[in-house]
Scaffold this motif. Sequence first.
Motif, PDB file in Angstrom:
ATOM      1  N   VAL A 162       0.849  -0.832   0.140  1.00  0.00           N
ATOM      2  CA  VAL A 162      -0.089   0.313   0.335  1.00  0.00           C
ATOM      3  C   VAL A 162       1.144   1.388   0.126  1.00  0.00           C
ATOM      4  O   VAL A 162       0.904   2.576  -0.838  1.00  0.00           O
ATOM      5  N   SER A 166       1.766   3.564  -3.528  1.00  0.00           N
ATOM      6  CA  SER A 166       0.224   5.221  -3.251  1.00  0.00           C
ATOM      7  C   SER A 166       1.791   6.177  -2.920  1.00  0.00           C
ATOM      8  O   SER A 166       1.172   6.899  -4.008  1.00  0.00           O
ATOM      9  N   THR A 167       2.795   5.941  -3.191  1.00  0.00           N
ATOM     10  CA  THR A 167       4.037   6.757  -3.448  1.00  0.00           C
ATOM     11  C   THR A 167       4.423   6.782  -4.695  1.00  0.00           C
ATOM     12  O   THR A 167       4.052   7.934  -5.361  1.00  0.00           O
ATOM     13  N   ILE A 171      -0.806   9.096  -4.330  1.00  0.00           N
ATOM     14  CA  ILE A 171      -2.071   9.314  -3.567  1.00  0.00           C
ATOM     15  C   ILE A 171      -1.842   9.058  -2.231  1.00  0.00           C
ATOM     16  O   ILE A 171      -1.173   9.042  -1.916  1.00  0.00           O
ATOM     17  N   GLY A 173      -2.703   6.734  -0.070  1.00  0.00           N
ATOM     18  CA  GLY A 173      -3.170   5.469   0.218  1.00  0.00           C
ATOM     19  C   GLY A 173      -4.367   5.177   0.583  1.00  0.00           C
ATOM     20  O   GLY A 173      -5.517   4.079   0.862  1.00  0.00           O
ATOM     21  N   THR A 175      -6.809   4.826  -1.959  1.00  0.00           N
ATOM     22  CA  THR A 175      -7.318   4.762  -3.010  1.00  0.00           C
ATOM     23  C   THR A 175      -7.470   3.015  -2.477  1.00  0.00           C
ATOM     24  O   THR A 175      -7.832   1.859  -3.172  1.00  0.00           O
ATOM     25  N   LEU A 176      -5.923   2.389  -1.868  1.00  0.00           N
ATOM     26  CA  LEU A 176      -6.065   0.947  -1.749  1.00  0.00           C
ATOM     27  C   LEU A 176      -6.262   0.715  -0.442  1.00  0.00           C
ATOM     28  O   LEU A 176      -6.968  -0.269  -0.238  1.00  0.00           O
ATOM     29  N   SER A 177      -5.912   1.731   0.661  1.00  0.00           N
ATOM     30  CA  SER A 177      -6.698   0.812   1.624  1.00  0.00           C
ATOM     31  C   SER A 177      -7.753   0.873   1.921  1.00  0.00           C
ATOM     32  O   SER A 177      -8.478  -0.099   3.033  1.00  0.00           O
ATOM     33  N   GLY A 199      -2.944   8.705   5.357  1.00  0.00           N
ATOM     34  CA  GLY A 199      -2.604   9.341   4.115  1.00  0.00           C
ATOM     35  C   GLY A 199      -1.231   9.957   4.502  1.00  0.00           C
ATOM     36  O   GLY A 199      -0.622  10.783   3.963  1.00  0.00           O
ATOM     37  N   SER A 203       1.975  10.061   2.639  1.00  0.00           N
ATOM     38  CA  SER A 203       2.455  11.830   2.313  1.00  0.00           C
ATOM     39  C   SER A 203       3.189  12.442   2.335  1.00  0.00           C
ATOM     40  O   SER A 203       4.389  13.286   1.531  1.00  0.00           O
TER      41      SER A 203
END
Length: 279
Positions: A162, A166-167, A171, A173, A175-177, A199, A203
């Motif tokens: 994740v 995400s990196t 995004i 996180g 979107t996946l988590s 996030g 981020s």
Amino acid sequence: MIVELLSGHSVGWLAGLVVALLATGIIAGLLAGLLGVGGGIVVVPVLYHLFTLLGVDESVKMHVAVGTSLATIIPASIMSSRAHAKKGNLDVSLLRTWGPALLVGVLIGIAISGYLRGTTLTAIFAVVALLVAANMAFRSKGLALTDALPPTPFKQIIGTLVGGFSTLMGIGGGTLSVPLLTAFGYPIHRAVGTAAAIGMVISLPGAIGFLINGLGVPNRPPLSLGYINLAGLALIVPMTMMMAPIGARIAHAVNANRLRQVFAFFLFLTSLRMLYGLL
């Protein structure tokens, strides 16, 4: 010089660009609170297409879009997670156990991003977003793989993936988590609230990594610090900070099924736009 980059565009066109960035911040902030996605799912494709219109070099525009997006997610995630915490929808114990794995994934993503072409980053964003959207849209209501996250080390492996993807996608996180947590039996609102805090974990170090990776790289758009564009950051962040708490309040007035449908819709829209850009 910024004047050179924007030469040939009318004042009206430039005003439209500013409005587009402000609108991006409004939508990203609402999504950060409403869906726990950190807003990157909107910021990355919008910046990508705006940079295309401005003639930013193909080799750096996706990297700058991702880096700038990660930077904008930081304040939005803080505001959104605080709002969700007040509602009791933030799983602190999960953050403690998942945090180190997420951070490892972020570091891996930062390292890999320095060697990937812009088109590869775009493809990763589009394909992963499409898969997640399909999962959220077509998975049967209430269907879960299990009623809890898998034990160590599988939970840590998931967290690393994740953080890494995400990196690379820029995004926060969520979107996946969010789909992962709901697949493992988490209520959607608790998954969204926890994703907002995830996030922050992703981020901040992600943005720092893209800043460092982009230092001295040629052909970046003006007003960029590393792979973070300061103009986009300055216009988007105030809107996201203002709108994230509003999105969080709206989330608690929407039923879980409708929230999932909205989430899937935005993912489908984003992935299709990015795939179209590749073609």
